[in-house]
Design an enzyme around this catalytic site. Structure first.
Site, PDB file in Angstrom:
ATOM      1  N   GLU A 114     -38.120   3.174 -48.883  1.00  0.00           N
ATOM      2  CA  GLU A 114     -36.802   3.723 -48.563  1.00  0.00           C
ATOM      3  C   GLU A 114     -35.817   2.576 -48.462  1.00  0.00           C
ATOM      4  O   GLU A 114     -35.384   2.184 -47.384  1.00  0.00           O
ATOM      5  CB  GLU A 114     -36.810   4.549 -47.268  1.00  0.00           C
ATOM      6  CG  GLU A 114     -35.507   5.322 -47.111  1.00  0.00           C
ATOM      7  CD  GLU A 114     -35.430   6.200 -45.882  1.00  0.00           C
ATOM      8  OE1 GLU A 114     -34.367   6.210 -45.251  1.00  0.00           O
ATOM      9  OE2 GLU A 114     -36.424   6.877 -45.569  1.00  0.00           O
ATOM     10  N   HIS A 152     -32.254   0.945 -50.069  1.00  0.00           N
ATOM     11  CA  HIS A 152     -31.054   1.569 -50.622  1.00  0.00           C
ATOM     12  C   HIS A 152     -30.148   0.592 -51.358  1.00  0.00           C
ATOM     13  O   HIS A 152     -30.172  -0.614 -51.130  1.00  0.00           O
ATOM     14  CB  HIS A 152     -30.274   2.239 -49.497  1.00  0.00           C
ATOM     15  CG  HIS A 152     -31.080   3.252 -48.749  1.00  0.00           C
ATOM     16  ND1 HIS A 152     -31.507   4.428 -49.314  1.00  0.00           N
ATOM     17  CD2 HIS A 152     -31.562   3.256 -47.472  1.00  0.00           C
ATOM     18  CE1 HIS A 152     -32.200   5.125 -48.424  1.00  0.00           C
ATOM     19  NE2 HIS A 152     -32.250   4.428 -47.305  1.00  0.00           N
ATOM     20  N   HIS A 183     -34.399  12.831 -48.179  1.00  0.00           N
ATOM     21  CA  HIS A 183     -33.726  11.926 -47.250  1.00  0.00           C
ATOM     22  C   HIS A 183     -32.760  12.714 -46.379  1.00  0.00           C
ATOM     23  O   HIS A 183     -32.176  13.704 -46.827  1.00  0.00           O
ATOM     24  CB  HIS A 183     -32.966  10.853 -48.040  1.00  0.00           C
ATOM     25  CG  HIS A 183     -32.379   9.779 -47.191  1.00  0.00           C
ATOM     26  ND1 HIS A 183     -31.145   9.899 -46.580  1.00  0.00           N
ATOM     27  CD2 HIS A 183     -32.857   8.550 -46.842  1.00  0.00           C
ATOM     28  CE1 HIS A 183     -30.890   8.798 -45.904  1.00  0.00           C
ATOM     29  NE2 HIS A 183     -31.909   7.963 -46.034  1.00  0.00           N
ATOM     30  N   ASP A 215     -36.134   0.597 -44.752  1.00  0.00           N
ATOM     31  CA  ASP A 215     -34.789   1.175 -44.684  1.00  0.00           C
ATOM     32  C   ASP A 215     -33.724   0.094 -44.840  1.00  0.00           C
ATOM     33  O   ASP A 215     -32.683   0.122 -44.198  1.00  0.00           O
ATOM     34  CB  ASP A 215     -34.581   1.954 -43.379  1.00  0.00           C
ATOM     35  CG  ASP A 215     -33.465   2.997 -43.487  1.00  0.00           C
ATOM     36  OD1 ASP A 215     -32.930   3.190 -44.595  1.00  0.00           O
ATOM     37  OD2 ASP A 215     -33.126   3.605 -42.463  1.00  0.00           O
TER      38      ASP A 215
END
Length: 324
Positions: A8, A10, A163, A287
């Site tokens: 995850e 980004h 998500h 993240d």
């Protein structure tokens, strides 16, 4: 050294920042500091990102367009943004094929176009699935209107990463209003609402029969399960005779879902997830850039599990699920 894959992680494209992500750009302009750094990290798909991965001992990131993605856009605009974004990240992967992979952004509002875009990115670019950011302008994916996406993912044998996104406006007004704007924003978002919203969405997918229709389909959720593992036994108060499903509720959560950390570095929550779903369903993630890769790696290294289980979580389960 143990191989690590995070799922995850980004990025933001120029087109996204001019569209659904303009709030991020405005925050960077207004507040500077950490907001500016965040913007720089999101936009970098090159040497600086790789250097940060090296410093944290992260071998591979699976990239995804940052929230709110394309899900709150109309279909035509979503298609243009998704395609351009996927082409951009495919270029980054070509530069660093051993270090970067991706989940596709999809024009979810047009499910047939989304299915086609998913197949294009998997076939042409080697993408590993897709990320969908929650509801689509208030419509949830248990609506059969969206099932062409699941049908194509099932055929391609790639997962969908669900998500969090903000709850629909009426939910925010009913559940989360009455406080200062910042408290409402955080309560409806990363402090609580994102996770409840995602958990409810998963439950809707199960009750809606998605996994009975596509029993091999795999869904990924983050944040140690978005509160679902702690409620897994309780969900079975809805028996099969009532739900008309082919399996108990808990079976779908153990057989059709995978779970990542995504910045939720808290041992008691991990242990609950570990006990409820088993080690083969848990995958590492950081993240990035919203949370620290170094802290995520440190958390992984100190988990109270066997060396073999740590390897599964760090990379083995992701390699199996994503065909790496």
């Amino acid at each position: 050294m143990m191989r690590t894959i995070t799922l995850e992680e980004h990025f933001a494209s120029a087109g996204f920042l001019d569209g659904p992500g303009r709030e991020l750009k405005e925050q960077a302009s207004k507040f500077g500091g950490r907001a500016t750094q965040l913007m720089e990290q999101l936009c970098d798909l090159g040497e600086k990102r790789i250097a940060e991965m090296d410093a944290a001992h992260i071998d591979m990131q699976i990239l995804s367009l940052t929230s709110p993605g394309t899900e709150q856009m109309d279909a035509q605009d979503a298609m243009a943004l998704a395609r351009a974004t996927n082409d951009t990240v495919a270029g980054a992967i070509r530069s660093y094929p051993a270090r970067l992979g991706a989940f596709a952004a999809l024009p979810t509002a047009d499910p047939d176009a989304a299915a086609t875009e998913l197949e294009r990115t998997v076939r042409d670019y080697g993408f590993r699935g897709a990320m969908i950011n929650g509801h689509v302008q208030g419509r949830y994916l248990d609506d059969k209107f969206f099932w062409p996406i699941f049908e194509r993912a099932d055929a391609l044998k790639v997962p969908i990463y669900l998500h969090p996104t903000k709850p629909p406006k009426p939910v925010i007004e009913a559940w989360y209003s009455g406080f200062s704007p910042i408290v409402t924003e955080m309560l409806a978002g990363p402090g609580w609402g994102w996770h409840i919203e995602t958990a409810v969405h998963v439950i809707r997918l199960i009750l809606g029969g998605v996994f009975d229709k596509y029993p091999e389909l795999q869904l990924v959720v983050g944040h140690m399960g978005e509160t679902l593992p702690s409620m897994l036994q309780r969900l079975d108060v809805m028996p099969m005779a009532m739900t008309r499903l082919q399996r108990p509720m808990s079976a779908y959560l153990r057989e059709n879902l995978h779970y990542t950390f995504s910045g939720f570095n808290f041992t008691p929550t991990f242990l609950d997830l570990f006990l409820e779903v088993g080690v083969d369903r848990i995958m590492f993630s950081a993240d990035y850039p919203y949370a620290s890769m170094e802290q995520a790696r440190s958390f992984l290294d100190q988990l109270p599990v066997s060396a073999a289980d740590r390897e599964r979580i760090a990379h083995g389960n992701a390699e199996r699920l994503l065909g790496l």
